[in-house]
Design a protein around this motif. Structure first.
Motif, PDB file in Angstrom:
ATOM      1  N   TYR A 279       0.823  -1.218   0.000  1.00 53.56           N
ATOM      2  CA  TYR A 279       0.000   0.000   0.000  1.00 53.56           C
ATOM      3  C   TYR A 279       0.855   1.266   0.000  1.00 53.56           C
ATOM      4  O   TYR A 279       0.449   2.298  -0.569  1.00 53.56           O
ATOM      5  CB  TYR A 279      -0.935   0.003   1.208  1.00 53.56           C
ATOM      6  N   ASN A 280       2.015   1.237   0.636  1.00 53.73           N
ATOM      7  CA  ASN A 280       2.887   2.419   0.611  1.00 53.73           C
ATOM      8  C   ASN A 280       3.257   2.787  -0.830  1.00 53.73           C
ATOM      9  O   ASN A 280       3.261   3.962  -1.216  1.00 53.73           O
ATOM     10  CB  ASN A 280       4.144   2.167   1.433  1.00 53.73           C
ATOM     11  N   GLN A 281       3.571   1.758  -1.632  1.00 51.88           N
ATOM     12  CA  GLN A 281       3.908   1.995  -3.034  1.00 51.88           C
ATOM     13  C   GLN A 281       2.692   2.505  -3.806  1.00 51.88           C
ATOM     14  O   GLN A 281       2.799   3.416  -4.652  1.00 51.88           O
ATOM     15  CB  GLN A 281       4.434   0.702  -3.664  1.00 51.88           C
ATOM     16  N   LEU A 282       1.513   1.935  -3.493  1.00 46.92           N
ATOM     17  CA  LEU A 282       0.288   2.355  -4.177  1.00 46.92           C
ATOM     18  C   LEU A 282      -0.039   3.810  -3.866  1.00 46.92           C
ATOM     19  O   LEU A 282      -0.441   4.585  -4.754  1.00 46.92           O
ATOM     20  CB  LEU A 282      -0.859   1.449  -3.758  1.00 46.92           C
ATOM     21  N   VAL A 283       0.131   4.216  -2.610  1.00 44.10           N
ATOM     22  CA  VAL A 283      -0.126   5.600  -2.213  1.00 44.10           C
ATOM     23  C   VAL A 283       0.831   6.561  -2.932  1.00 44.10           C
ATOM     24  O   VAL A 283       0.442   7.652  -3.380  1.00 44.10           O
ATOM     25  CB  VAL A 283      -0.006   5.746  -0.681  1.00 44.10           C
ATOM     26  N   ALA A 284       2.086   6.147  -3.052  1.00 41.88           N
ATOM     27  CA  ALA A 284       3.077   6.995  -3.742  1.00 41.88           C
ATOM     28  C   ALA A 284       2.700   7.184  -5.208  1.00 41.88           C
ATOM     29  O   ALA A 284       2.826   8.292  -5.773  1.00 41.88           O
ATOM     30  CB  ALA A 284       4.457   6.370  -3.615  1.00 41.88           C
ATOM     31  N   ILE A 285       2.214   6.112  -5.858  1.00 40.76           N
ATOM     32  CA  ILE A 285       1.805   6.214  -7.257  1.00 40.76           C
ATOM     33  C   ILE A 285       0.600   7.145  -7.381  1.00 40.76           C
ATOM     34  O   ILE A 285       0.503   7.974  -8.298  1.00 40.76           O
ATOM     35  CB  ILE A 285       1.473   4.824  -7.819  1.00 40.76           C
ATOM     36  N   ASP A 286      -0.338   7.004  -6.420  1.00 41.36           N
ATOM     37  CA  ASP A 286      -1.545   7.840  -6.439  1.00 41.36           C
ATOM     38  C   ASP A 286      -1.180   9.314  -6.326  1.00 41.36           C
ATOM     39  O   ASP A 286      -1.763  10.167  -7.015  1.00 41.36           O
ATOM     40  CB  ASP A 286      -2.449   7.409  -5.289  1.00 41.36           C
ATOM     41  N   GLN A 287      -0.247   9.651  -5.463  1.00 42.95           N
ATOM     42  CA  GLN A 287       0.167  11.042  -5.297  1.00 42.95           C
ATOM     43  C   GLN A 287       0.875  11.566  -6.545  1.00 42.95           C
ATOM     44  O   GLN A 287       0.678  12.723  -6.947  1.00 42.95           O
ATOM     45  CB  GLN A 287       1.073  11.165  -4.075  1.00 42.95           C
ATOM     46  N   GLU A 288       1.681  10.704  -7.151  1.00 38.21           N
ATOM     47  CA  GLU A 288       2.410  11.138  -8.349  1.00 38.21           C
ATOM     48  C   GLU A 288       1.460  11.335  -9.530  1.00 38.21           C
ATOM     49  O   GLU A 288       1.703  12.161 -10.428  1.00 38.21           O
ATOM     50  CB  GLU A 288       3.480  10.106  -8.700  1.00 38.21           C
ATOM     51  N   ALA A 289       0.350  10.581  -9.531  1.00 41.43           N
ATOM     52  CA  ALA A 289      -0.603  10.673 -10.644  1.00 41.43           C
ATOM     53  C   ALA A 289      -1.282  12.030 -10.707  1.00 41.43           C
ATOM     54  O   ALA A 289      -1.870  12.405 -11.732  1.00 41.43           O
ATOM     55  CB  ALA A 289      -1.654   9.570 -10.513  1.00 41.43           C
ATOM     56  N   GLU A 290      -1.251  12.775  -9.611  1.00 40.51           N
ATOM     57  CA  GLU A 290      -1.896  14.087  -9.575  1.00 40.51           C
ATOM     58  C   GLU A 290      -1.070  15.178 -10.266  1.00 40.51           C
ATOM     59  O   GLU A 290      -1.565  16.277 -10.528  1.00 40.51           O
ATOM     60  CB  GLU A 290      -2.164  14.490  -8.127  1.00 40.51           C
TER      61      GLU A 290
ATOM     62  N   ARG B  20       4.632   7.487 -17.101  1.00 41.62           N
ATOM     63  CA  ARG B  20       3.298   6.928 -16.878  1.00 41.62           C
ATOM     64  C   ARG B  20       3.309   5.422 -17.150  1.00 41.62           C
ATOM     65  O   ARG B  20       2.676   4.655 -16.429  1.00 41.62           O
ATOM     66  CB  ARG B  20       2.283   7.663 -17.779  1.00 41.62           C
ATOM     67  N   GLU B  21       4.041   5.005 -18.195  1.00 45.45           N
ATOM     68  CA  GLU B  21       4.111   3.576 -18.489  1.00 45.45           C
ATOM     69  C   GLU B  21       4.814   2.816 -17.361  1.00 45.45           C
ATOM     70  O   GLU B  21       4.444   1.671 -17.043  1.00 45.45           O
ATOM     71  CB  GLU B  21       4.861   3.366 -19.819  1.00 45.45           C
ATOM     72  N   GLU B  22       5.820   3.448 -16.757  1.00 50.04           N
ATOM     73  CA  GLU B  22       6.486   2.807 -15.616  1.00 50.04           C
ATOM     74  C   GLU B  22       5.521   2.605 -14.449  1.00 50.04           C
ATOM     75  O   GLU B  22       5.520   1.561 -13.789  1.00 50.04           O
ATOM     76  CB  GLU B  22       7.671   3.667 -15.163  1.00 50.04           C
ATOM     77  N   LEU B  23       4.668   3.619 -14.235  1.00 45.97           N
ATOM     78  CA  LEU B  23       3.704   3.509 -13.132  1.00 45.97           C
ATOM     79  C   LEU B  23       2.656   2.450 -13.439  1.00 45.97           C
ATOM     80  O   LEU B  23       2.221   1.712 -12.537  1.00 45.97           O
ATOM     81  CB  LEU B  23       3.033   4.865 -12.874  1.00 45.97           C
ATOM     82  N   TYR B  24       2.230   2.350 -14.710  1.00 47.87           N
ATOM     83  CA  TYR B  24       1.305   1.284 -15.085  1.00 47.87           C
ATOM     84  C   TYR B  24       1.921  -0.090 -14.782  1.00 47.87           C
ATOM     85  O   TYR B  24       1.240  -1.008 -14.298  1.00 47.87           O
ATOM     86  CB  TYR B  24       0.955   1.374 -16.580  1.00 47.87           C
ATOM     87  N   ALA B  25       3.223  -0.213 -15.100  1.00 51.03           N
ATOM     88  CA  ALA B  25       3.909  -1.498 -14.868  1.00 51.03           C
ATOM     89  C   ALA B  25       3.959  -1.821 -13.372  1.00 51.03           C
ATOM     90  O   ALA B  25       3.782  -2.976 -12.963  1.00 51.03           O
ATOM     91  CB  ALA B  25       5.316  -1.446 -15.457  1.00 51.03           C
TER      92      ALA B  25
ATOM     93  N   ARG C 277      -5.240   3.305 -11.338  1.00 52.04           N
ATOM     94  CA  ARG C 277      -5.005   3.146 -12.786  1.00 52.04           C
ATOM     95  C   ARG C 277      -5.911   4.100 -13.583  1.00 52.04           C
ATOM     96  O   ARG C 277      -5.465   4.740 -14.548  1.00 52.04           O
ATOM     97  CB  ARG C 277      -5.242   1.692 -13.171  1.00 52.04           C
ATOM     98  N   ARG C 278      -7.162   4.188 -13.171  1.00 47.89           N
ATOM     99  CA  ARG C 278      -8.080   5.098 -13.827  1.00 47.89           C
ATOM    100  C   ARG C 278      -7.626   6.548 -13.676  1.00 47.89           C
ATOM    101  O   ARG C 278      -7.802   7.389 -14.592  1.00 47.89           O
ATOM    102  CB  ARG C 278      -9.477   4.926 -13.271  1.00 47.89           C
ATOM    103  N   LYS C 279      -7.107   6.848 -12.494  1.00 44.80           N
ATOM    104  CA  LYS C 279      -6.635   8.214 -12.246  1.00 44.80           C
ATOM    105  C   LYS C 279      -5.507   8.572 -13.203  1.00 44.80           C
ATOM    106  O   LYS C 279      -5.431   9.711 -13.720  1.00 44.80           O
ATOM    107  CB  LYS C 279      -6.163   8.338 -10.797  1.00 44.80           C
ATOM    108  N   LEU C 280      -4.619   7.593 -13.477  1.00 45.83           N
ATOM    109  CA  LEU C 280      -3.522   7.839 -14.418  1.00 45.83           C
ATOM    110  C   LEU C 280      -4.067   8.065 -15.843  1.00 45.83           C
ATOM    111  O   LEU C 280      -3.603   8.938 -16.577  1.00 45.83           O
ATOM    112  CB  LEU C 280      -2.552   6.648 -14.408  1.00 45.83           C
ATOM    113  N   LYS C 281      -5.077   7.246 -16.205  1.00 39.68           N
ATOM    114  CA  LYS C 281      -5.664   7.382 -17.538  1.00 39.68           C
ATOM    115  C   LYS C 281      -6.378   8.723 -17.705  1.00 39.68           C
ATOM    116  O   LYS C 281      -6.274   9.386 -18.741  1.00 39.68           O
ATOM    117  CB  LYS C 281      -6.635   6.237 -17.789  1.00 39.68           C
ATOM    118  N   ASP C 282      -7.111   9.122 -16.663  1.00 42.90           N
ATOM    119  CA  ASP C 282      -7.816  10.419 -16.722  1.00 42.90           C
ATOM    120  C   ASP C 282      -6.822  11.571 -16.836  1.00 42.90           C
ATOM    121  O   ASP C 282      -7.064  12.547 -17.567  1.00 42.90           O
ATOM    122  CB  ASP C 282      -8.673  10.596 -15.487  1.00 42.90           C
TER     123      ASP C 282
END
Length: 430
Positions: free
Chosen positions: A364-375, A383-388, A421-426
């Motif tokens: 979850y720590n990694q997931l939270v970091a990705i979520d913050q970066e997606a903003e 973005r492709e690295e984050l999808y991976a 993932r949706r947040k990154l796509k949006d």
């Protein structure tokens, strides 16, 4: 079984260690020498004395179970304590007040009887109760090494009395009683069981007077191991009304003492013998019931204390005594261990649940970091690295092995992955 062990994960090792410790504890402490020795040595007093008479009764009772008891002829409690400390005796009767150190590895099995401080004298004109008068009298004061002599020594030191030992006759027991009856001494002092055989003629002879040290209440308050006692009127001979009046006495508590590492089956047999020998009405006290665990000169053997307080168990009635004694010993040893283990065992379910959830939530720590970066703004390559990374987290959530109870947490994690993932796509479409 493999799946269960896998689910337990790191809890397997502590649980295995706990079980191993318990097994080793039982093997080393409880089941040692399952079959008990069939031989004991008991330090007693002189033949014909109170201690020796009791030792003979112990020998008879132990003999019923095939246990041989050798009785050592000794001068009394002082020598008994030395023989025990040197390991030359397994068990002995020790008078209260006899110096004996806790460092010797000895333990008390029971307080077994009172030993009054008795002063017998022949003339009504003698004040034998006052030690200050002893230099003018012929006093039989026990032989060196006896409990009588030890009691005189310790009492004199406590009360600041000056005893002229060179004037005392070093005889005790039967010899002292016979000397008083024959008129060879004026006074005979004893610290002994009231039912010692050699005391019987002195207690009932009208020519012999009975006393104790003067001011008994002051003595009992200043000497911790001395207790008040008395002989009620007519208690010695009801028909002849002996004594005519109540006799105030001081008394010491005698203790059955044994080696601290004595086999539990022998502890059991000795305590049972003590109950058979020493139970019943106490002539010198209306309050005490022997044998008992209170008032001993050394810390109690834990098994002996339990036997005295709770009596025979179900095992004692249905199993050989040496097997029952071993089981009782193991139980006593395990109780403090269980007191420590029970709180730990209560923690195991919580630890297990934490471990199962940790398998799912550790990403979850990694997931939270990705979520913050997606903003924020980012390159397409980033973005492709984050999808991976999201794909990797999702694959791990799918493959994690946890009981069905915790699968919902894995599904929750996958829902959160899809939200990010949706947040990154949006963000890419904006």
């Amino acid at each position: 079984m493999r799946r269960i062990l896998s689910n337990l994960g790191p809890l397997v090792l502590p649980l295995t260690l706990i079980g191993g410790l318990i097994a080793a504890f039982i093997a080393l402490s409880g089941l040692r020498e399952l079959v008990p020795p069939d031989h004991l040595t008991m330090a007693a007093g002189r033949p014909g004395g109170g201690y020796y008479t009791y030792a003979e009764q112990y020998r008879t009772i132990l003999g019923r179970d095939g246990i041989t008891l050798d009785i050592l002829d000794t001068a009394g409690s002082m020598e008994n304590s030395r023989l025990l400390a040197r390991g030359e005796a397994d068990v002995a009767l020790i008078q209260g007040g006899v110096p004996i150190t806790k460092a010797t590895g000895l333990a008390s099995l029971a307080a077994v009887f009172l030993e009054p401080f008795l002063i017998f004298y022949r003339s009504d004109f003698i004040d034998a109760a006052d030690p200050n008068n002893w230099p003018d009298l012929r006093v039989a004061a026990g032989e060196p090494g006896s409990g009588t002599r030890a009691a005189i020594d310790s009492t004199a030191q406590t009360l600041g009395l000056k005893i002229h030992y060179e004037d005392l006759h070093p005889v005790g027991g039967r010899d002292a009683a016979e000397a008083l009856l024959a008129g060879d001494v004026d006074v005979a002092i004893f610290v002994a069981p009231i039912d010692a055989p050699y005391l019987a003629p002195l207690l009932t002879d009208p020519r012999i007077n009975i006393s104790s040290l003067r001011d008994t209440e002051a003595l009992t308050r200043r000497v911790g191991y001395v207790r008040p006692a008395d002989i009620p009127p007519s208690a010695l001979d009801y028909a002849k009304e002996i004594p005519e009046e109540r006799i105030a006495l001081t008394a010491m508590m005698a203790t059955l003492v044994a080696q601290g590492d004595m086999h539990p089956a022998l502890v059991d047999r000795l305590v049972r013998a003590a109950q058979e020998i020493h139970s019943g009405p106490v002539l010198l006290s209306s309050e005490l019931e022997f044998p008992m665990a209170e008032g001993t000169i050394l810390p109690m053997n834990s098994q002996a204390e339990t036997l005295l307080q709770k009596g025979p168990s179900y095992l004692d009635r249905h199993m050989p005594y040496w097997v029952a004694a071993q089981i009782t010993r193991v139980t006593l040893l395990l109780v403090p261990l269980l007191v420590l283990l029970v709180p730990l065992m209560r923690m195991v379910p919580s630890l297990y649940e934490w471990q199962m959830r940790a398998r799912i939530y550790r990403r979850y720590n990694q997931l939270v970091a990705i979520d913050q970066e997606a903003e924020g703004a980012m390159t397409e390559a980033r973005r492709e690295e984050l999808y991976a990374q999201l794909d990797s987290i999702e694959q791990e959530a799918k493959s994690v092995q946890v009981p069905s109870k915790y699968r919902e947490n894995a599904y929750t994690l996958r829902v959160h992955i899809d939200l990010v993932r949706r947040k990154l796509k949006d963000a890419a479409a904006a």
